[in-house]
Design a protein around this motif. Structure first.
Motif, PDB file in Angstrom:
ATOM      1  N   GLY A  76     -42.119 -19.375 -87.808  1.00 13.82           N
ATOM      2  CA  GLY A  76     -41.383 -18.224 -88.342  1.00 13.82           C
ATOM      3  C   GLY A  76     -41.991 -17.587 -89.564  1.00 13.82           C
ATOM      4  N   TRP A 119     -36.190 -21.901 -87.172  1.00 18.08           N
ATOM      5  CA  TRP A 119     -37.510 -21.264 -87.035  1.00 18.08           C
ATOM      6  C   TRP A 119     -38.489 -21.708 -88.126  1.00 18.08           C
ATOM      7  N   CYS A 120     -38.016 -22.536 -89.039  1.00 17.38           N
ATOM      8  CA  CYS A 120     -38.840 -22.985 -90.159  1.00 17.38           C
ATOM      9  C   CYS A 120     -39.556 -24.276 -89.747  1.00 17.38           C
ATOM     10  N   VAL A 121     -40.868 -24.173 -89.584  1.00 15.11           N
ATOM     11  CA  VAL A 121     -41.640 -25.309 -89.043  1.00 15.11           C
ATOM     12  C   VAL A 121     -41.549 -26.563 -89.922  1.00 15.11           C
ATOM     13  N   PRO A 122     -41.722 -26.481 -91.249  1.00 15.01           N
ATOM     14  CA  PRO A 122     -41.629 -27.714 -92.054  1.00 15.01           C
ATOM     15  C   PRO A 122     -40.243 -28.356 -92.037  1.00 15.01           C
ATOM     16  N   ASP A 159     -25.597 -14.455 -96.662  1.00 14.55           N
ATOM     17  CA  ASP A 159     -26.701 -14.707 -97.626  1.00 14.55           C
ATOM     18  C   ASP A 159     -26.221 -14.936 -99.067  1.00 14.55           C
ATOM     19  N   ALA A 219     -38.521 -13.628 -86.355  1.00 18.88           N
ATOM     20  CA  ALA A 219     -38.928 -14.635 -85.377  1.00 18.88           C
ATOM     21  C   ALA A 219     -38.342 -14.360 -83.995  1.00 18.88           C
ATOM     22  N   VAL A 237     -30.120 -16.881 -87.755  1.00 19.84           N
ATOM     23  CA  VAL A 237     -29.368 -15.660 -87.456  1.00 19.84           C
ATOM     24  C   VAL A 237     -28.160 -16.019 -86.591  1.00 19.84           C
ATOM     25  N   VAL A 253     -33.549 -18.023-103.119  1.00 19.83           N
ATOM     26  CA  VAL A 253     -34.483 -18.815-102.308  1.00 19.83           C
ATOM     27  C   VAL A 253     -35.790 -18.052-102.110  1.00 19.83           C
ATOM     28  N   LYS A 254     -36.898 -18.688-102.487  1.00 19.09           N
ATOM     29  CA  LYS A 254     -38.209 -18.036-102.445  1.00 19.09           C
ATOM     30  C   LYS A 254     -39.055 -18.474-101.262  1.00 19.09           C
ATOM     31  N   ALA A 255     -38.672 -19.554-100.596  1.00 18.44           N
ATOM     32  CA  ALA A 255     -39.452 -20.070 -99.470  1.00 18.44           C
ATOM     33  C   ALA A 255     -38.535 -20.903 -98.591  1.00 18.44           C
ATOM     34  N   MET A 256     -38.980 -21.149 -97.371  1.00 21.41           N
ATOM     35  CA  MET A 256     -38.210 -21.996 -96.463  1.00 21.41           C
ATOM     36  C   MET A 256     -39.082 -23.162 -96.034  1.00 21.41           C
ATOM     37  N   PRO A 257     -38.606 -24.418 -96.138  1.00 23.95           N
ATOM     38  CA  PRO A 257     -37.333 -24.777 -96.760  1.00 23.95           C
ATOM     39  C   PRO A 257     -37.435 -24.782 -98.277  1.00 23.95           C
ATOM     40  N   TYR A 316     -34.926 -13.086 -88.412  1.00 20.64           N
ATOM     41  CA  TYR A 316     -34.886 -11.807 -87.693  1.00 20.64           C
ATOM     42  C   TYR A 316     -36.267 -11.464 -87.148  1.00 20.64           C
ATOM     43  N   ALA A 327     -27.959 -18.094-100.489  1.00 17.34           N
ATOM     44  CA  ALA A 327     -29.414 -17.878-100.635  1.00 17.34           C
ATOM     45  C   ALA A 327     -29.706 -16.939-101.798  1.00 17.34           C
ATOM     46  N   ARG A 328     -28.840 -15.947-101.981  1.00 17.98           N
ATOM     47  CA  ARG A 328     -29.028 -15.005-103.104  1.00 17.98           C
ATOM     48  C   ARG A 328     -28.710 -15.692-104.440  1.00 17.98           C
ATOM     49  N   PRO A 385     -37.514 -14.586 -97.684  1.00 15.20           N
ATOM     50  CA  PRO A 385     -37.973 -15.712 -96.860  1.00 15.20           C
ATOM     51  C   PRO A 385     -36.878 -16.258 -95.942  1.00 15.20           C
ATOM     52  N   TYR A 386     -35.628 -16.269 -96.432  1.00 17.59           N
ATOM     53  CA  TYR A 386     -34.533 -16.819 -95.628  1.00 17.59           C
ATOM     54  C   TYR A 386     -34.041 -15.853 -94.549  1.00 17.59           C
ATOM     55  N   CYS A 435     -42.552 -19.095 -92.729  1.00 16.23           N
ATOM     56  CA  CYS A 435     -41.521 -19.467 -93.680  1.00 16.23           C
ATOM     57  C   CYS A 435     -41.891 -19.183 -95.126  1.00 16.23           C
ATOM     58  N   GLY A 436     -43.120 -18.802 -95.379  1.00 13.69           N
ATOM     59  CA  GLY A 436     -43.510 -18.465 -96.745  1.00 13.69           C
ATOM     60  C   GLY A 436     -43.592 -19.675 -97.647  1.00 13.69           C
ATOM     61  N   CYS A 437     -43.779 -20.866 -97.044  1.00 14.74           N
ATOM     62  CA  CYS A 437     -43.721 -22.084 -97.853  1.00 14.74           C
ATOM     63  C   CYS A 437     -45.091 -22.569 -98.294  1.00 14.74           C
ATOM     64  N   GLY A 480     -41.077 -25.592 -99.749  1.00 17.89           N
ATOM     65  CA  GLY A 480     -41.923 -26.167 -98.714  1.00 17.89           C
ATOM     66  C   GLY A 480     -41.640 -27.659 -98.633  1.00 17.89           C
ATOM     67  N   LYS A 513     -29.965 -21.144 -92.362  1.00 20.65           N
ATOM     68  CA  LYS A 513     -30.278 -19.722 -92.498  1.00 20.65           C
ATOM     69  C   LYS A 513     -30.676 -19.098 -91.157  1.00 20.65           C
TER      70      LYS A 513
END
Lengths: 70, 164
Positions: free
Chosen positions: A65, B58-61, B114, A30, B90, B122-126, A28, B117-118, A23-24, A67-69, B143, B88
């Protein structure tokens, strides 16, 4: 049976070798140059034509993007 | 049977290390976003209630979470509350462009390799990890909505009242 089990082990190793985009790392995906259609105007036209012909919309890329949230 | 167990272990392996509530916060140092030569160690924040937030332009929330976290930080920093925003993106330029629109006052870090994050898996953003004064992750938020902001404010308040 034994052969089947070893085949399953081999398949598992192959599956584990597949790399998922974390997810993080979705920054890339986007990037503009990662879009299936580089020209946003043309992509919109194709999407509109598809929706008109198939009477269905959605499934294409959306803003944000991913975000998978949710 | 052993082979079947081995196959199942391999299939389940990628999801086996998620950091959840009750786990100790990883002992790592992250580079500051604007001064990469300076490291920000999570261990140095022991004794404070810390919210480690993974965010990106790029993370909307994140457009909702960053101002909410900044308000919470300003309100509680004198009482021992710290926020570490791990970026996070690029490119740092993307983060800077975002921060012009959504300025924040808490500490920001980059994580180009990373490693952080590793370590947090991290399973989701944010994703946000609320850490108590003893360095234990007490809550994980994946989220962010207006409801998350309210819940988080209550959780921070409760943790600040706990003895160190």
């Amino acid at each position: 049976m034994k052969l089947l089990l070893w085949a399953l082990v081999a398949a598992s190793i192959c599956v584990s070798a597949c790399t998922a985009v974390a997810p993080y790392q979705r920054g890339y995906l986007a990037r503009d140059d990662m879009a299936l259609e580089g020209n946003p105007g043309f992509a919109k036209a194709i999407e509109k034509t598809f929706a008109a012909k198939e009477a269905a919309s959605g499934g294409a890329s959306v803003g944000g993007g991913g975000c998978g949230c949710n | 049977m052993r082979a079947l167990g081995c196959a199942l272990a391999l299939l389940l392996a990628p999801g086996a290390f998620a950091l959840e509530a009750g786990g100790a916060v990883p002992e790592l140092a992250v580079a500051r976003l604007e001064e990469p030569a300076q490291a920000l160690s999570l261990a140095s924040l022991r004794g404070s209630v810390v919210y480690v937030d993974f965010w990106a332009s790029w993370c909307v929330p994140c457009r909702l979470s960053m101002p909410a976290l900044d308000a919470l930080y300003k309100q509680n920093r004198a009482r021992g509350f710290a926020v570490v925003g791990v970026n996070k993106d690029v490119s740092v330029a993307d983060a800077r462009r975002f921060l012009v629109k959504v300025p924040v006052t808490f500490a920001l870090a980059s994580d180009a390799q990373d490693a952080a994050a590793r370590a947090f898996d991290v399973k989701a953003m944010p994703s946000g990890y609320l850490v108590d004064r003893k360095g234990i992750v007490r809550k994980v938020h994946r989220g962010f909505t207006a409801e998350t902001a309210e819940t988080l404010a209550r959780e921070v308040e409760a943790l600040l009242k706990e003895p160190s």
